[in-house]
Design a protein around this motif. Sequence first.
Motif, PDB file in Angstrom:
ATOM      1  N   GLY A  29       3.191  -9.963 -21.444  1.00  0.00           N
ATOM      2  CA  GLY A  29       4.197 -10.776 -20.854  1.00  0.00           C
ATOM      3  C   GLY A  29       4.250 -11.258 -19.749  1.00  0.00           C
ATOM      4  N   TRP A  30       3.330 -10.437 -18.802  1.00  0.00           N
ATOM      5  CA  TRP A  30       3.118 -11.023 -17.589  1.00  0.00           C
ATOM      6  C   TRP A  30       2.345 -12.289 -17.724  1.00  0.00           C
ATOM      7  CZ3 TRP A  30      -1.156  -8.312 -14.111  1.00  0.00           C
ATOM      8  CH2 TRP A  30      -1.225  -8.897 -12.833  1.00  0.00           C
ATOM      9  N   TRP A  31       1.405 -12.500 -18.592  1.00  0.00           N
ATOM     10  CA  TRP A  31       0.767 -13.682 -18.704  1.00  0.00           C
ATOM     11  C   TRP A  31       1.562 -14.880 -19.420  1.00  0.00           C
ATOM     12  CZ3 TRP A  31       0.329 -16.076 -23.426  1.00  0.00           C
ATOM     13  CH2 TRP A  31      -0.366 -17.524 -23.242  1.00  0.00           C
ATOM     14  N   GLY A  32       2.318 -14.387 -20.204  1.00  0.00           N
ATOM     15  CA  GLY A  32       3.493 -15.531 -20.625  1.00  0.00           C
ATOM     16  C   GLY A  32       4.413 -15.863 -19.568  1.00  0.00           C
ATOM     17  N   PHE A  33       4.766 -15.196 -18.787  1.00  0.00           N
ATOM     18  CA  PHE A  33       5.880 -15.707 -17.667  1.00  0.00           C
ATOM     19  C   PHE A  33       5.128 -16.345 -16.518  1.00  0.00           C
ATOM     20  CE2 PHE A  33       8.681 -12.116 -19.291  1.00  0.00           C
ATOM     21  CZ  PHE A  33       9.732 -12.861 -19.439  1.00  0.00           C
ATOM     22  N   THR A  34       3.983 -16.311 -16.661  1.00  0.00           N
ATOM     23  CA  THR A  34       3.058 -17.235 -15.567  1.00  0.00           C
ATOM     24  C   THR A  34       2.355 -18.216 -16.081  1.00  0.00           C
ATOM     25  OG1 THR A  34       0.962 -15.661 -15.600  1.00  0.00           O
ATOM     26  CG2 THR A  34       2.867 -15.159 -14.121  1.00  0.00           C
ATOM     27  N   THR A  35       2.169 -18.505 -17.503  1.00  0.00           N
ATOM     28  CA  THR A  35       1.617 -19.481 -17.848  1.00  0.00           C
ATOM     29  C   THR A  35       2.451 -20.702 -18.359  1.00  0.00           C
ATOM     30  OG1 THR A  35       0.012 -18.112 -19.110  1.00  0.00           O
ATOM     31  CG2 THR A  35       0.147 -20.033 -19.909  1.00  0.00           C
ATOM     32  N   GLY A  36       1.751 -21.853 -18.159  1.00  0.00           N
ATOM     33  CA  GLY A  36       2.475 -23.273 -18.520  1.00  0.00           C
ATOM     34  C   GLY A  36       3.510 -23.692 -17.466  1.00  0.00           C
ATOM     35  N   HIS A  37       3.903 -24.981 -17.750  1.00  0.00           N
ATOM     36  CA  HIS A  37       4.816 -25.494 -16.815  1.00  0.00           C
ATOM     37  C   HIS A  37       6.270 -25.545 -17.430  1.00  0.00           C
ATOM     38  CE1 HIS A  37       1.380 -26.791 -14.461  1.00  0.00           C
ATOM     39  NE2 HIS A  37       0.737 -27.128 -15.664  1.00  0.00           N
ATOM     40  N   GLY A  38       7.181 -25.186 -16.504  1.00  0.00           N
ATOM     41  CA  GLY A  38       8.541 -25.164 -17.120  1.00  0.00           C
ATOM     42  C   GLY A  38       9.089 -23.716 -17.175  1.00  0.00           C
ATOM     43  N   GLN A  39      10.263 -23.674 -16.987  1.00  0.00           N
ATOM     44  CA  GLN A  39      10.891 -22.287 -17.139  1.00  0.00           C
ATOM     45  C   GLN A  39      11.190 -21.852 -18.300  1.00  0.00           C
ATOM     46  OE1 GLN A  39      11.729 -20.730 -14.535  1.00  0.00           O
ATOM     47  NE2 GLN A  39      12.539 -19.053 -15.313  1.00  0.00           N
ATOM     48  N   VAL A  81      -4.514  -7.368 -30.129  1.00  0.00           N
ATOM     49  CA  VAL A  81      -3.390  -6.861 -29.140  1.00  0.00           C
ATOM     50  C   VAL A  81      -3.853  -6.374 -27.858  1.00  0.00           C
ATOM     51  CG1 VAL A  81      -1.332  -5.533 -29.021  1.00  0.00           C
ATOM     52  CG2 VAL A  81      -1.725  -6.741 -31.112  1.00  0.00           C
ATOM     53  N   LEU A  82      -4.870  -5.208 -28.052  1.00  0.00           N
ATOM     54  CA  LEU A  82      -5.038  -4.590 -26.742  1.00  0.00           C
ATOM     55  C   LEU A  82      -6.370  -5.451 -25.990  1.00  0.00           C
ATOM     56  CD1 LEU A  82      -5.476  -0.931 -28.345  1.00  0.00           C
ATOM     57  CD2 LEU A  82      -3.455  -1.896 -27.203  1.00  0.00           C
ATOM     58  N   GLY A  83      -6.944  -6.263 -26.777  1.00  0.00           N
ATOM     59  CA  GLY A  83      -8.119  -7.245 -26.222  1.00  0.00           C
ATOM     60  C   GLY A  83      -7.271  -8.233 -25.532  1.00  0.00           C
ATOM     61  N   GLY A  84      -6.173  -8.499 -26.214  1.00  0.00           N
ATOM     62  CA  GLY A  84      -5.258  -9.655 -25.784  1.00  0.00           C
ATOM     63  C   GLY A  84      -4.772  -9.274 -24.289  1.00  0.00           C
ATOM     64  N   GLY A  85      -4.603  -7.869 -24.305  1.00  0.00           N
ATOM     65  CA  GLY A  85      -3.590  -7.484 -22.929  1.00  0.00           C
ATOM     66  C   GLY A  85      -4.814  -7.647 -21.938  1.00  0.00           C
ATOM     67  N   ALA A  86      -5.810  -7.251 -22.218  1.00  0.00           N
ATOM     68  CA  ALA A  86      -7.250  -7.326 -21.218  1.00  0.00           C
ATOM     69  C   ALA A  86      -7.410  -8.866 -20.558  1.00  0.00           C
ATOM     70  CB  ALA A  86      -8.347  -6.397 -21.547  1.00  0.00           C
ATOM     71  N   ALA A  87      -7.416  -9.734 -21.666  1.00  0.00           N
ATOM     72  CA  ALA A  87      -7.517 -11.152 -21.415  1.00  0.00           C
ATOM     73  C   ALA A  87      -6.554 -11.762 -20.816  1.00  0.00           C
ATOM     74  CB  ALA A  87      -7.666 -12.077 -22.967  1.00  0.00           C
ATOM     75  N   ALA A  88      -5.326 -11.199 -20.945  1.00  0.00           N
ATOM     76  CA  ALA A  88      -4.060 -11.771 -20.233  1.00  0.00           C
ATOM     77  C   ALA A  88      -4.261 -11.363 -18.589  1.00  0.00           C
ATOM     78  CB  ALA A  88      -2.976 -11.020 -20.762  1.00  0.00           C
ATOM     79  N   VAL A  89      -4.649 -10.172 -18.456  1.00  0.00           N
ATOM     80  CA  VAL A  89      -4.714  -9.612 -17.232  1.00  0.00           C
ATOM     81  C   VAL A  89      -6.114 -10.670 -16.329  1.00  0.00           C
ATOM     82  CG1 VAL A  89      -5.603  -7.708 -15.584  1.00  0.00           C
ATOM     83  CG2 VAL A  89      -4.023  -7.448 -17.385  1.00  0.00           C
ATOM     84  N   TYR A  90      -7.119 -10.967 -17.105  1.00  0.00           N
ATOM     85  CA  TYR A  90      -7.998 -11.856 -16.511  1.00  0.00           C
ATOM     86  C   TYR A  90      -7.424 -13.181 -16.315  1.00  0.00           C
ATOM     87  CZ  TYR A  90     -12.214 -14.501 -16.243  1.00  0.00           C
ATOM     88  OH  TYR A  90     -13.428 -15.159 -15.855  1.00  0.00           O
ATOM     89  N   ALA A  91      -6.791 -13.714 -17.157  1.00  0.00           N
ATOM     90  CA  ALA A  91      -6.023 -15.076 -17.072  1.00  0.00           C
ATOM     91  C   ALA A  91      -5.080 -15.067 -15.908  1.00  0.00           C
ATOM     92  CB  ALA A  91      -5.401 -15.371 -18.326  1.00  0.00           C
ATOM     93  N   VAL A  92      -4.338 -14.080 -15.622  1.00  0.00           N
ATOM     94  CA  VAL A  92      -3.668 -14.044 -14.417  1.00  0.00           C
ATOM     95  C   VAL A  92      -4.415 -13.890 -13.016  1.00  0.00           C
ATOM     96  CG1 VAL A  92      -1.386 -13.753 -15.449  1.00  0.00           C
ATOM     97  CG2 VAL A  92      -2.736 -11.821 -14.415  1.00  0.00           C
ATOM     98  N   GLY A  93      -5.629 -13.725 -13.110  1.00  0.00           N
ATOM     99  CA  GLY A  93      -6.407 -13.823 -11.899  1.00  0.00           C
ATOM    100  C   GLY A  93      -7.106 -12.422 -11.457  1.00  0.00           C
ATOM    101  N   HIS A  94      -7.079 -11.380 -12.474  1.00  0.00           N
ATOM    102  CA  HIS A  94      -7.520 -10.040 -12.016  1.00  0.00           C
ATOM    103  C   HIS A  94      -8.788  -9.546 -12.730  1.00  0.00           C
ATOM    104  CE1 HIS A  94      -4.052  -9.301  -9.189  1.00  0.00           C
ATOM    105  NE2 HIS A  94      -3.486  -9.886 -10.149  1.00  0.00           N
ATOM    106  N   PRO A  95      -9.921 -10.214 -12.600  1.00  0.00           N
ATOM    107  CA  PRO A  95     -10.930 -10.060 -13.575  1.00  0.00           C
ATOM    108  C   PRO A  95     -11.492  -8.600 -13.492  1.00  0.00           C
ATOM    109  CG  PRO A  95     -11.747 -11.389 -11.698  1.00  0.00           C
ATOM    110  CD  PRO A  95     -10.383 -11.112 -11.554  1.00  0.00           C
ATOM    111  N   VAL A  96     -11.742  -7.891 -12.531  1.00  0.00           N
ATOM    112  CA  VAL A  96     -12.034  -6.427 -12.604  1.00  0.00           C
ATOM    113  C   VAL A  96     -10.976  -5.577 -12.958  1.00  0.00           C
ATOM    114  CG1 VAL A  96     -12.502  -4.332 -10.686  1.00  0.00           C
ATOM    115  CG2 VAL A  96     -13.220  -6.862 -10.094  1.00  0.00           C
ATOM    116  N   THR A  97      -9.831  -5.890 -12.791  1.00  0.00           N
ATOM    117  CA  THR A  97      -8.798  -4.957 -13.615  1.00  0.00           C
ATOM    118  C   THR A  97      -8.888  -5.080 -14.900  1.00  0.00           C
ATOM    119  OG1 THR A  97      -7.360  -5.176 -11.680  1.00  0.00           O
ATOM    120  CG2 THR A  97      -6.263  -4.345 -13.747  1.00  0.00           C
TER     121      THR A  97
END
Length: 136
Positions: A29-39, A81-97
Amino acid sequence: MALFAERPWFAANEILAFVVELVALACLGWWGFTTGHGQLLHILLGVGTPLSAIVLWSLFAAPKARLRPGLPLVLLVKAVVLGGGAAAVYAVGHPVTAVVMAIVVVANTAVAETLRRSVPGRPAGPEAATGSTESG
């Protein structure tokens, strides 16, 4: 509940598995709310991505899934699903997490699948892999 009292490590790992699942959904969800352009895109991805993961999980990976396939497909769904969560954290800029989350996901899933197959009183064959105790 008696099983949890008899096997506290099993119980602790099951609780961790549930927490990891919730964290993965939150990260998607975090990734989704911060990805792309437009509300509108933010809202669609922020709600739609975790919702899609919930549907996928409930159909194939949940303990009482409607369509409980064999272990390889269950593990694939968990990886998505679970790996997607980790990939999402990486995508929002937190590679170590993201790396820490990925390690926890792999370790927890490996321990969970191993412990679930060694539960006393559970059948050993294909029924054990599906979690079904019904006889045909």
